[in-house]
Scaffold this active site. Structure first.
Site, PDB file in Angstrom:
ATOM      1  N   SER A  68     -87.337   6.402  80.881  1.00  0.00           N
ATOM      2  CA  SER A  68     -86.681   7.675  81.182  1.00  0.00           C
ATOM      3  C   SER A  68     -85.723   8.168  80.103  1.00  0.00           C
ATOM      4  CB  SER A  68     -85.922   7.567  82.505  1.00  0.00           C
ATOM      5  OG  SER A  68     -86.827   7.526  83.560  1.00  0.00           O
ATOM      6  N   LYS A  71     -86.653  11.331  78.515  1.00  0.00           N
ATOM      7  CA  LYS A  71     -86.424  12.617  79.187  1.00  0.00           C
ATOM      8  C   LYS A  71     -85.350  13.463  78.494  1.00  0.00           C
ATOM      9  CE  LYS A  71     -87.797  10.534  83.603  1.00  0.00           C
ATOM     10  NZ  LYS A  71     -87.312   9.995  84.900  1.00  0.00           N
ATOM     11  N   TYR A 195     -96.632  12.794  80.716  1.00  0.00           N
ATOM     12  CA  TYR A 195     -95.380  12.160  81.179  1.00  0.00           C
ATOM     13  C   TYR A 195     -95.453  10.636  81.015  1.00  0.00           C
ATOM     14  CZ  TYR A 195     -91.944  10.410  84.544  1.00  0.00           C
ATOM     15  OH  TYR A 195     -90.910   9.721  85.137  1.00  0.00           O
ATOM     16  N   TYR A 247     -79.120   8.649  87.646  1.00  0.00           N
ATOM     17  CA  TYR A 247     -79.582   8.852  89.027  1.00  0.00           C
ATOM     18  C   TYR A 247     -78.422   8.689  90.001  1.00  0.00           C
ATOM     19  CZ  TYR A 247     -83.508   7.784  86.120  1.00  0.00           C
ATOM     20  OH  TYR A 247     -84.373   7.766  85.068  1.00  0.00           O
ATOM     21  N   VAL A 265     -85.985   2.525  82.943  1.00  0.00           N
ATOM     22  CA  VAL A 265     -86.304   1.266  83.630  1.00  0.00           C
ATOM     23  C   VAL A 265     -86.794   0.166  82.692  1.00  0.00           C
ATOM     24  CG1 VAL A 265     -86.709   2.110  85.982  1.00  0.00           C
ATOM     25  CG2 VAL A 265     -88.590   2.060  84.345  1.00  0.00           C
TER      26      VAL A 265
END
Ligand code: GLN
Length: 313
Positions: A68, A71, A195, A247, A265
């Site tokens: 991530s 991103k 993705y 998050y 992760v």
């Protein structure tokens, strides 16, 4: 902060030594089968200061799956393509939910809360895919990473991408759900394929800290002298990292570390001390929110020792 530059090399060396000794490493992600093979004892920390001096320790040249963290860079790329129109498809509020949550998406009619939860990042990827074949979009993202890090060896780990493609049912559900609201424009397979591939980019902490320097220096990479984004956009991306980058652990990260940061992760965290440094840490074991356990502790120590928290010393 004191006006004296802290001795970064010794601070980084001490943190790496301490972290290597700890027994509480967290748990390596297993829901992407290929990530379960990563050695939980790996640890790396890299800090690149405003002058370009590098303080690095541990396994800092070993590539890992950035997941991530990618991103942040796809958000930068998509904003460059469509500007503020991006915000019609994705919000800017912290989610307070796990990274792969579905419930919130129903309540909010398919518009994800922010670009860093999975649904939001899939919507951002869809923007990059529009007008391209998936292969071209993957190439575009990879070229952008190589340009940012000024390093043409950065690559995608196909085994990780394929592993997630075979098992990423929840992301398939999120993408189909958004598609039903018209938030995804392209075929769901195309967008998800891109993705999964950008999440599977492999980079070392050294490459990651180099790639992110523009966010520490008002949008300009001091190594190349090239402007990547405007100062205003860099500031806003940092704000999103602070509020949404971890998050439902974002509040805790701001409380303990006090720096904009983005986790993945794979156990990496990329963080920014605005005007001061670009930072990357990697420790594969995760906490219950899916953020690197020792990575966060290392950054907490670094912020305390340097006085770099954006909230004061
Ligand atoms: N590729 C991962 C997923 O979609 C990224 C999640 C993460 O790093 N938090 O589940």
């Amino acid at each position: 902060m004191s006006s004296q530059t802290p001795d970064l090399k010794s601070i980084v060396g001490e943190i790496v030594g301490d972290m290597k000794k700890r027994g509480d490493k967290g748990k390596v992600a297993t829901y992407i089968p290929e990530l379960a093979n990563v050695d939980p004892d790996m640890f790396a920390l890299v800090v690149i200061d405003a002058k370009g001096d590098v303080a690095a320790g541990g396994d800092f040249e070993t590539p890992f799956s950035i997941q991530s963290i990618s991103k942040v860079f796809t958000l930068t790329l998509a904003l460059g393509m469509v500007g503020d129109r991006l915000w019609r498809r994705v919000g800017r509020e912290p989610s307070g939910n796990p990274f792969n949550s579905i419930v919130q998406l129903e309540r909010e009619r398919g518009v994800p809360r922010n670009p860093f939860i999975n649904a939001g990042a899939i919507a951002v990827t869809d923007v990059i895919v529009s007008g391209h074949q998936p292969r071209e979009a993957i190439g575009e993202i990879l070229r952008f990473m190589r340009f940012l890090a000024d390093d043409h060896t950065i690559a995608i780990d196909r085994a990780v991408a394929d592993s997630e493609k075979r098992t990423g049912f929840r992301n398939v559900a999120l993408a189909n759900y958004m598609k039903s609201f018209g938030v995804i424009e392209n075929p769901v397979d195309f967008t998800l394929g891109v993705y999964f591939h950008h999440c599977a980019i492999s980079m070392s902490c050294l490459q990651l800290a180099r790639a992110g320097r523009y966010l520490a220096h008002s949008g300009r990479n001091p190594a190349t002298g090239l402007s990547v984004v405007s100062p205003e956009r860099a500031r806003r991306i940092n704000a999103l990292m602070l509020t949404c980058g971890h998050y439902d652990g974002s509040g805790e990260f701001a409380y303990r570390v006090g720096l904009p940061g983005k986790s993945g992760v794979g156990g990496g965290i990329f963080a920014i001390a605005p005007g001061k440094a670009s930072i990357a840490v990697w420790a594969p074991g995760l906490d219950s929110a899916g953020n690197s356990h020792l990575g966060r502790i290392a950054l907490e120590t670094l912020a305390r020792r340097t006085g770099w928290s954006i909230f004061g010393v």
